[in-house]
Design a protein around this motif. Structure first.
Motif, short mmCIF file in Angstrom:
data_model
loop_
_atom_site.label_atom_id
_atom_site.label_comp_id
_atom_site.label_asym_id
_atom_site.label_seq_id
_atom_site.Cartn_x
_atom_site.Cartn_y
_atom_site.Cartn_z
N LEU A 71 0.84 -1.20 0.00
CA LEU A 71 0.00 0.00 0.00
C LEU A 71 0.87 1.24 0.00
CD1 LEU A 71 -2.66 -1.13 2.64
CD2 LEU A 71 -2.84 -1.23 0.15
N GLU A 72 0.40 2.30 -0.66
CA GLU A 72 1.21 3.50 -0.83
C GLU A 72 0.92 4.57 0.21
OE1 GLU A 72 0.69 4.88 -4.81
OE2 GLU A 72 1.65 3.13 -5.73
N LYS A 73 -0.30 4.67 0.71
CA LYS A 73 -0.65 5.78 1.59
C LYS A 73 -0.13 5.64 3.03
CE LYS A 73 -4.90 7.13 -0.84
NZ LYS A 73 -6.38 7.25 -0.71
N PRO A 74 -0.18 4.45 3.63
CA PRO A 74 0.17 4.37 5.05
C PRO A 74 1.62 4.75 5.33
CG PRO A 74 -1.01 2.40 4.37
CD PRO A 74 -0.66 3.15 3.12
N GLN A 75 1.80 5.54 6.39
CA GLN A 75 3.13 5.84 6.91
C GLN A 75 3.03 5.86 8.43
OE1 GLN A 75 4.31 10.14 6.46
NE2 GLN A 75 2.50 10.20 5.13
N LEU A 76 4.13 5.52 9.08
CA LEU A 76 4.12 5.46 10.53
C LEU A 76 4.30 6.84 11.13
CD1 LEU A 76 6.25 2.31 11.44
CD2 LEU A 76 3.85 2.47 10.77
N SER A 77 3.60 7.05 12.25
CA SER A 77 3.82 8.22 13.08
C SER A 77 3.99 7.69 14.49
CB SER A 77 2.64 9.19 12.99
OG SER A 77 2.95 10.43 13.59
N ILE A 78 5.20 7.81 15.03
CA ILE A 78 5.59 7.01 16.19
C ILE A 78 5.59 7.83 17.48
CG2 ILE A 78 7.41 5.55 17.16
CD1 ILE A 78 8.34 5.08 14.24
N GLU A 79 4.83 7.31 18.48
CA GLU A 79 4.88 7.87 19.83
C GLU A 79 6.23 7.52 20.47
OE1 GLU A 79 1.79 6.18 22.15
OE2 GLU A 79 0.23 6.53 20.66
N ASP A 80 6.69 8.38 21.29
CA ASP A 80 7.96 8.15 22.00
C ASP A 80 7.70 7.37 23.29
OD1 ASP A 80 10.60 8.21 22.71
OD2 ASP A 80 10.51 10.23 23.55
N THR A 81 7.12 6.16 23.15
CA THR A 81 6.84 5.31 24.31
C THR A 81 7.18 3.87 23.99
OG1 THR A 81 4.55 4.78 23.72
CG2 THR A 81 4.91 6.79 24.98
N THR A 82 7.53 3.11 25.03
CA THR A 82 7.83 1.68 24.87
C THR A 82 7.04 0.82 25.84
OG1 THR A 82 9.71 1.85 26.37
CG2 THR A 82 10.15 2.11 24.00
N GLY A 83 6.22 1.43 26.70
CA GLY A 83 5.45 0.66 27.67
C GLY A 83 4.18 1.37 28.07
N GLU A 84 3.22 0.60 28.62
CA GLU A 84 1.91 1.13 28.98
C GLU A 84 2.00 2.32 29.93
OE1 GLU A 84 -2.26 1.01 28.65
OE2 GLU A 84 -0.87 -0.39 27.70
N ASP A 85 2.95 2.29 30.86
CA ASP A 85 3.03 3.35 31.86
C ASP A 85 3.59 4.66 31.31
OD1 ASP A 85 5.54 2.30 31.45
OD2 ASP A 85 6.13 2.32 33.56
N GLU A 86 4.06 4.65 30.05
CA GLU A 86 4.59 5.87 29.44
C GLU A 86 3.61 6.52 28.46
OE1 GLU A 86 8.17 4.77 27.45
OE2 GLU A 86 9.19 4.09 29.26
N LYS A 87 2.45 5.92 28.25
CA LYS A 87 1.54 6.39 27.22
C LYS A 87 1.02 7.79 27.50
CE LYS A 87 -1.38 4.01 25.08
NZ LYS A 87 -2.58 3.24 24.73
N PHE A 88 0.82 8.57 26.40
CA PHE A 88 0.29 9.92 26.51
C PHE A 88 -1.22 9.93 26.64
CE2 PHE A 88 3.97 10.36 23.48
CZ PHE A 88 4.85 10.87 24.41
N GLY A 89 -1.89 8.83 26.38
CA GLY A 89 -3.33 8.81 26.19
C GLY A 89 -3.63 9.06 24.72
N VAL A 90 -4.81 8.61 24.28
CA VAL A 90 -5.15 8.72 22.85
C VAL A 90 -5.20 10.17 22.40
CG1 VAL A 90 -6.90 8.21 21.11
CG2 VAL A 90 -6.38 6.51 22.87
#
Length: 322
Positions: A71-90
């Protein structure tokens, strides 16, 4: 219009199966959870770009998978987290993505990558364009107990007049399913966060937005699966297979009864076994066993067991008496 596919969760309720893989890449029939969404967005000319919002831990998995799809459209946009306790929230992650990718002045479609839905995303975009306001997709879950886990939608016609995120006593069973479309003027994530509001679930933002602007609801019948537990995953697989079963050409199946809604994957071995409503992942071995409503992860081995509702982690070795 830009699209964001939410794929940043760690799916801890599905461990060990999702401990080292994103749940959005779990197989559902002959595809994966996220692929149907990505393919529909690829085919819709109104969608200019597709951002797969994920975390650092699973970035490599999604990068490889998207490359394999072609597929041509999808590209990643990556949060700077590696674990549940670091998540920013949706909403926190969405605000960062919109700023990072420079798409604050464009219409935005946001859809959860673990949504398995029976309507075409194009139908939802058609509805959004007709209404000219923010829009959400809504589904009747048929149970007030289930409704407690979602955002409850109250309508006047198809206009949302009230929205309650995870109410303790839901007065109805119509809920939001994490499929949203926002005109550019409603992409107000930063404003919402600056007011000190909850950054976690998108429903809290919708509840706030309903108080500040018009929102309409696209209601649909058919099927919807929020894949967040082993049970909901198996239900989604059963819906996709519709009573049939899949045995990969490279799998070995001998002297076994393969029942309904079974998926035996590449290089797996099944001997002298009865399987029903279960998944056997690549390289796993099931011998002299009965397996129902269970998931046997990659390279696991089970022998001489009667399993129901089990999750067997990858590389596990379990037999009667061990």
């Amino acid at each position: 219009m830009q699209a964001v596919v939410l794929a940043g969760g760690y799916a801890t309720r599905m461990w060990p199966v999702t401990r080292h893989r994103p749940k959005m890449l779990l197989p559902v029939g002959d595809t994966t959870v996220i692929d149907t969404i990505l393919e529909e967005l690829e085919a819709d000319d109104r969608i200019e770009g597709v951002y797969v919002s994920t975390n650092e831990r699973f970035a490599g998995d999604f990068e490889s998978h998207v490359a394999e799809t072609g597929l041509e459209k999808p590209q990643l946009s990556i949060e700077d987290t590696t674990g549940e306790d670091e998540k920013f929230g949706v909403i926190g992650a969405l605000a960062q993505l919109v700023d990072r990718e420079g798409i604050a002045d464009e219409d935005l479609l946001v859809i959860a990558g673990d949504n398995l839905i029976s309507f075409d995303v194009a139908e939802f975009i058609d509805f959004f364009e007709r209404k000219g306001t923010a829009a959400l997709a809504a589904y009747d879950v048929g149970s007030r107990e289930k409704a407690k886990s979602y955002g409850l939608v109250d309508l006047d016609g198809d206009r949302v007049v009230d929205f309650q995120e995870k109410p303790d006593n839901p007065p109805s069973t119509l809920v939001s399913i994490a499929c949203y479309a926002f005109p550019a003027e409603s992409v107000r994530f930063a404003e919402y966060l600056d007011d000190g509001n909850n950054p976690d679930e998108p429903g809290w933002f919708i509840q706030w937005l309903v108080e500040h602007s018009d929102v309409h609801a696209f209601t649909f019948d058919g099927a919807w699966f929020d894949i967040g537990t082993p049970e909901s995953y198996l239900e989604a697989v059963a819906w996709a297979l519709d009573g049939n079963s899949i045995v990969d050409d490279s799998a070995t199946v001998e002297h076994s009864d393969i029942g309904a809604n079974v998926h035996v994957m590449a290089e797996a071995t099944v001997r002298n076994a009865d399987l029903d409503h279960s998944l056997v992942f690549p390289g796993a071995t099931v011998e002299d066993s009965t397996v129902r409503n269970s998931i046997i992860d990659s390279e696991a081995t089970i022998r001489d067991l009667d399993l129901s509702g089990a999750l067997i982690g990858s590389h596990s070795r379990i037999s009667n008496g061990e």
